[in-house]
Design a protein around this motif. Structure first.
Motif, mmCIF file in Angstrom:
data_model
loop_
_atom_site.group_PDB
_atom_site.id
_atom_site.type_symbol
_atom_site.label_atom_id
_atom_site.label_comp_id
_atom_site.label_asym_id
_atom_site.label_seq_id
_atom_site.Cartn_x
_atom_site.Cartn_y
_atom_site.Cartn_z
ATOM 1 N N SER A 118 0.833 -1.186 0.000
ATOM 2 C CA SER A 118 0.000 0.000 0.000
ATOM 3 C C SER A 118 0.873 1.243 0.000
ATOM 4 O O SER A 118 2.011 1.215 0.471
ATOM 5 N N SER A 119 0.328 2.350 -0.500
ATOM 6 C CA SER A 119 1.063 3.616 -0.435
ATOM 7 C C SER A 119 1.110 4.140 0.993
ATOM 8 O O SER A 119 1.957 4.954 1.332
ATOM 9 N N ASP A 146 5.549 -0.971 1.498
ATOM 10 C CA ASP A 146 5.072 0.369 1.179
ATOM 11 C C ASP A 146 6.025 1.000 0.171
ATOM 12 O O ASP A 146 6.922 0.324 -0.351
ATOM 13 N N THR A 147 5.851 2.283 -0.090
ATOM 14 C CA THR A 147 6.683 2.930 -1.100
ATOM 15 C C THR A 147 8.108 3.169 -0.618
ATOM 16 O O THR A 147 8.979 3.519 -1.417
ATOM 17 N N VAL A 148 8.345 2.980 0.682
ATOM 18 C CA VAL A 148 9.704 3.131 1.213
ATOM 19 C C VAL A 148 10.505 1.851 1.025
ATOM 20 O O VAL A 148 11.623 1.859 0.504
ATOM 21 N N ASN A 149 9.943 0.718 1.441
ATOM 22 C CA ASN A 149 10.725 -0.526 1.375
ATOM 23 C C ASN A 149 10.550 -1.285 0.058
ATOM 24 O O ASN A 149 11.273 -2.254 -0.197
ATOM 25 N N ALA A 150 9.610 -0.858 -0.793
ATOM 26 C CA ALA A 150 9.423 -1.534 -2.080
ATOM 27 C C ALA A 150 9.607 -0.590 -3.264
ATOM 28 O O ALA A 150 10.237 -0.950 -4.253
ATOM 29 N N GLY A 151 9.057 0.618 -3.148
ATOM 30 C CA GLY A 151 9.140 1.575 -4.253
ATOM 31 C C GLY A 151 7.761 2.004 -4.705
ATOM 32 O O GLY A 151 6.738 1.565 -4.167
#
Length: 221
Positions: A118-119, A146-151
């Motif tokens: 999820s974002s 999330d967008t930190v650990n996955a992109g």
């Protein structure tokens, strides 16, 4: 065993429950939270990312991002921390479509691996699943992205990173109501299913080549 990766807004839960309920809770608490925790390394890093010299400047930027539904990492980090406190205090309860909890329990019991992408920050994902009207669903989920650990959710590389982290045989299955996210997952070699929920923002979106479902009961593993 299949790895099933879930989007939240519009997929497991209503968009309104996040954008109205959670956003309204976080908005007036951003300033007080920054003041109370500004010496913590994580919060100092957030302030540095925003580039604000004062709490007032930071809150102005954060509110602008919220108004524009900008998926900015500093905003997501702070919202996640504030929401986690709200869930822990019993002031917040999450929302799930009624077909979701039985499906998650059945998939988990069958040995499938469940994950969330999820974002919203991982810090907000966990309490969202833990404090549901259907009980604690977080124990069913083994991995959180999330967008930190996955992109970014609309880039194929993010799904390649998640697949590498999940490991296991076969391609993961991604469930989302956002066609561009499904396109990115498919480009990384994933299986996909578009989730078309009545009344949701993407209820009439064109899902192109992706299979479309209305409820999780229609998922064929």
């Amino acid at each position: 065993m299949t790895a099933i990766v879930l989007d939240i807004e519009g997929t497991t839960s209503s968009t309104e429950s996040v954008h109205v309920g959670l956003y309204a809770y976080a908005r007036p608490r951003l300033g007080p939270y920054l003041e109370a925790h500004r010496e913590e390394p994580a919060v100092r890093a957030v302030l540095a990312e925003i580039g604000a010299a004062t709490t007032e400047e930071a809150v102005k930027a954060l509110h602008a991002w919220m108004d524009g539904d900008v998926k900015a990492t500093p905003l997501k980090t702070l919202q996640g921390r504030i929401w986690a406190e709200g869930f822990a205090a019993g002031e917040l309860t999450s929302h799930f479509f009624p077909d979701v909890p039985p499906a998650l329990r059945a998939w988990h019991a069958a040995g499938h691996r469940l994950a969330v992408f999820s974002s919203g920050s991982v810090a907000s994902q966990r309490p969202w699943f833990a404090h549901s009207p259907y009980g604690d669903l977080s124990a069913l989920v083994g991995d959180w992205f999330d967008t930190v650990n996955a992109g970014p959710k609309r880039e194929a590389g993010s799904y390649a990173r998640i697949a590498a982290a999940l490991g296991g045989p076969g391609a993961p299955l991604f469930l989302s109501d956002v066609p561009a996210e499904l396109d990115a997952a498919a480009a990384a070699g994933w299986r996909t299913a578009g989730v078309r929920r009545p009344g949701e923002p993407n209820a009439t979106a064109p899902f192109g080549p992706h299979p479309v479902i209305a409820t999780f009961e229609e998922i064929d593993l």
